[in-house]
Design an enzyme around this catalytic site. Structure first.
Site, PDB file in Angstrom:
ATOM      1  N   ASP A  33      -7.989  -8.516  -7.432  1.00  0.00           N
ATOM      2  CA  ASP A  33      -7.962  -7.839  -5.911  1.00  0.00           C
ATOM      3  C   ASP A  33      -9.957  -7.691  -5.681  1.00  0.00           C
ATOM      4  O   ASP A  33     -10.587  -7.438  -6.845  1.00  0.00           O
ATOM      5  CB  ASP A  33      -7.164  -7.148  -5.353  1.00  0.00           C
ATOM      6  CG  ASP A  33      -7.612  -6.503  -3.852  1.00  0.00           C
ATOM      7  OD1 ASP A  33      -6.576  -6.919  -3.444  1.00  0.00           O
ATOM      8  OD2 ASP A  33      -8.289  -6.584  -3.295  1.00  0.00           O
ATOM      9  N   ILE A  34     -10.225  -8.893  -4.654  1.00  0.00           N
ATOM     10  CA  ILE A  34     -11.646  -8.236  -4.908  1.00  0.00           C
ATOM     11  C   ILE A  34     -12.170  -6.795  -4.372  1.00  0.00           C
ATOM     12  O   ILE A  34     -13.257  -6.640  -4.852  1.00  0.00           O
ATOM     13  CB  ILE A  34     -12.398  -8.713  -3.486  1.00  0.00           C
ATOM     14  CG1 ILE A  34     -13.505  -9.479  -3.209  1.00  0.00           C
ATOM     15  CG2 ILE A  34     -11.655  -8.600  -1.675  1.00  0.00           C
ATOM     16  CD1 ILE A  34     -14.545 -10.215  -2.496  1.00  0.00           C
ATOM     17  N   ASN A  91       2.634  -5.119   1.922  1.00  0.00           N
ATOM     18  CA  ASN A  91       3.257  -4.914   2.854  1.00  0.00           C
ATOM     19  C   ASN A  91       3.298  -6.289   3.369  1.00  0.00           C
ATOM     20  O   ASN A  91       2.755  -7.214   3.313  1.00  0.00           O
ATOM     21  CB  ASN A  91       1.151  -4.757   3.108  1.00  0.00           C
ATOM     22  CG  ASN A  91       0.610  -2.979   2.158  1.00  0.00           C
ATOM     23  OD1 ASN A  91       1.555  -1.813   2.042  1.00  0.00           O
ATOM     24  ND2 ASN A  91      -0.465  -3.398   1.788  1.00  0.00           N
ATOM     25  N   GLU A  99      -2.931  -7.210   6.311  1.00  0.00           N
ATOM     26  CA  GLU A  99      -4.208  -7.584   6.737  1.00  0.00           C
ATOM     27  C   GLU A  99      -3.962  -9.095   6.115  1.00  0.00           C
ATOM     28  O   GLU A  99      -4.643  -9.203   7.205  1.00  0.00           O
ATOM     29  CB  GLU A  99      -4.958  -6.269   5.501  1.00  0.00           C
ATOM     30  CG  GLU A  99      -5.427  -5.473   6.185  1.00  0.00           C
ATOM     31  CD  GLU A  99      -6.052  -4.600   4.851  1.00  0.00           C
ATOM     32  OE1 GLU A  99      -6.998  -5.636   4.353  1.00  0.00           O
ATOM     33  OE2 GLU A  99      -6.392  -2.895   5.162  1.00  0.00           O
ATOM     34  N   HIS A 104       2.110 -12.264  -0.246  1.00  0.00           N
ATOM     35  CA  HIS A 104       1.275 -11.492  -1.604  1.00  0.00           C
ATOM     36  C   HIS A 104       2.284 -10.187  -2.014  1.00  0.00           C
ATOM     37  O   HIS A 104       2.276  -9.475  -1.119  1.00  0.00           O
ATOM     38  CB  HIS A 104       0.010 -11.227  -1.070  1.00  0.00           C
ATOM     39  CG  HIS A 104      -0.667 -10.163  -0.461  1.00  0.00           C
ATOM     40  ND1 HIS A 104      -0.395 -10.760   0.740  1.00  0.00           N
ATOM     41  CD2 HIS A 104      -0.788  -9.200  -0.307  1.00  0.00           C
ATOM     42  CE1 HIS A 104      -0.660  -9.980   1.701  1.00  0.00           C
ATOM     43  NE2 HIS A 104      -1.263  -8.607   0.633  1.00  0.00           N
ATOM     44  N   HIS A 106       1.233  -6.738  -4.432  1.00  0.00           N
ATOM     45  CA  HIS A 106      -0.133  -6.136  -5.395  1.00  0.00           C
ATOM     46  C   HIS A 106       0.357  -5.871  -5.971  1.00  0.00           C
ATOM     47  O   HIS A 106       1.895  -5.293  -6.427  1.00  0.00           O
ATOM     48  CB  HIS A 106      -0.452  -4.759  -4.589  1.00  0.00           C
ATOM     49  CG  HIS A 106      -1.207  -4.954  -2.894  1.00  0.00           C
ATOM     50  ND1 HIS A 106      -2.788  -5.431  -3.053  1.00  0.00           N
ATOM     51  CD2 HIS A 106      -0.619  -5.670  -2.061  1.00  0.00           C
ATOM     52  CE1 HIS A 106      -2.516  -5.747  -1.913  1.00  0.00           C
ATOM     53  NE2 HIS A 106      -1.980  -6.074  -1.307  1.00  0.00           N
TER      54      HIS A 106
HETATM   55  P1  5GP Z   1      -2.678  -6.315   2.438  1.00  0.00           P
HETATM   56  O1  5GP Z   1      -3.734  -5.421   3.060  1.00  0.00           O
HETATM   57  O2  5GP Z   1      -2.809  -7.307   3.493  1.00  0.00           O
HETATM   58  O3  5GP Z   1      -0.938  -5.654   1.841  1.00  0.00           O
HETATM   59  O4  5GP Z   1      -3.530  -7.020   0.709  1.00  0.00           O
HETATM   60  C1  5GP Z   1      -4.560  -7.469   1.457  1.00  0.00           C
HETATM   61  C2  5GP Z   1      -5.653  -7.050   0.183  1.00  0.00           C
HETATM   62  O5  5GP Z   1      -5.702  -8.613   0.259  1.00  0.00           O
HETATM   63  C3  5GP Z   1      -6.703  -6.396  -0.366  1.00  0.00           C
HETATM   64  O6  5GP Z   1      -6.316  -5.594  -1.045  1.00  0.00           O
HETATM   65  C4  5GP Z   1      -7.849  -6.996   0.174  1.00  0.00           C
HETATM   66  O7  5GP Z   1      -8.452  -6.160  -0.491  1.00  0.00           O
HETATM   67  C5  5GP Z   1      -7.990  -8.228  -0.445  1.00  0.00           C
HETATM   68  N1  5GP Z   1      -8.417  -9.456  -0.268  1.00  0.00           N
HETATM   69  C6  5GP Z   1      -8.883  -9.717   1.561  1.00  0.00           C
HETATM   70  N2  5GP Z   1     -10.170 -10.962   0.981  1.00  0.00           N
HETATM   71  C7  5GP Z   1      -9.830 -10.785  -0.868  1.00  0.00           C
HETATM   72  C8  5GP Z   1     -10.722 -12.404  -0.734  1.00  0.00           C
HETATM   73  O8  5GP Z   1     -11.594 -13.266  -0.123  1.00  0.00           O
HETATM   74  N3  5GP Z   1     -10.595 -12.312  -1.632  1.00  0.00           N
HETATM   75  C9  5GP Z   1      -9.710 -11.655  -3.214  1.00  0.00           C
HETATM   76  N4  5GP Z   1      -9.232 -11.552  -4.000  1.00  0.00           N
HETATM   77  N5  5GP Z   1      -8.969 -10.876  -2.379  1.00  0.00           N
HETATM   78  C10 5GP Z   1      -9.616 -10.546  -1.189  1.00  0.00           C
END
Ligand code: 5GP
Length: 119
Positions: A33-34, A91, A99, A104, A106
């Site tokens: 994760d970034i 999520n 988001e 995905h 985590h």
């Molecule tokens: P969500 O909130 O959808 O469950 O998680 C999305 C995740 O994607 C977040 O933890 C965010 O840090 C990660 N993320 C968003 N953009 C990027 C990206 O460009 N590269 C990587 N490696 N992770 C990303």
């Protein structure tokens, strides 16, 4: 929800945006994760166009489903967190705080992860 081909994970899968890859096979990609929320924070995604677990479970082939499940466990073993423990989280949708609209998981590890949900 219709799949958005411009979401950030779709772009990573197409190679338009780089990622710090942890694992890849025919059906699955995993990368760091970034913006890590734990010492280990890996995102495990299917390569197919699925928004969520409910979408994936309805439309994915048995091969894709098995691959995602097997890869997730293999990654936990390979990165050395299986014994000390880890947390998987998907999520989903607005209430789930999703988001990026591509399924995905985590994978968090590397410290005690605290309560399951914010109080
Ligand atoms: P969500 O909130 O959808 O469950 O998680 C999305 C995740 O994607 C977040 O933890 C965010 O840090 C990660 N993320 C968003 N953009 C990027 C990206 O460009 N590269 C990587 N490696 N992770 C990303």
């Amino acid at each position: 929800m219709a799949y958005d081909r411009d979401n950030i994970f779709a772009r990573i899968l197409r190679g338009e945006i780089p990622c710090d890859k942890v694992y890849e096979d025919e059906f699955v990609l995993a990368f760091n994760d970034i913006n890590p929320q734990a010492p280990t924070h890996v995102l495990v995604i299917p390569k197919g166009e699925y928004v969520s677990m409910d979408d994936f479970s309805e439309k994915a082939s048995a091969e894709e489903i098995a691959a995602l499940m097997r890869a997730t466990g293999q990654i936990a073993r390979d990165i050395g967190v299986a014994q000390a423990g880890y947390r998987l989280l998907a999520n989903t949708g607005e209430n789930g705080g999703q988001e990026v609209p591509h399924l995905h998981f985590h994978l968090f590890a590397g410290r005690s992860l605290g309560p399951m949900l914010a109080q």
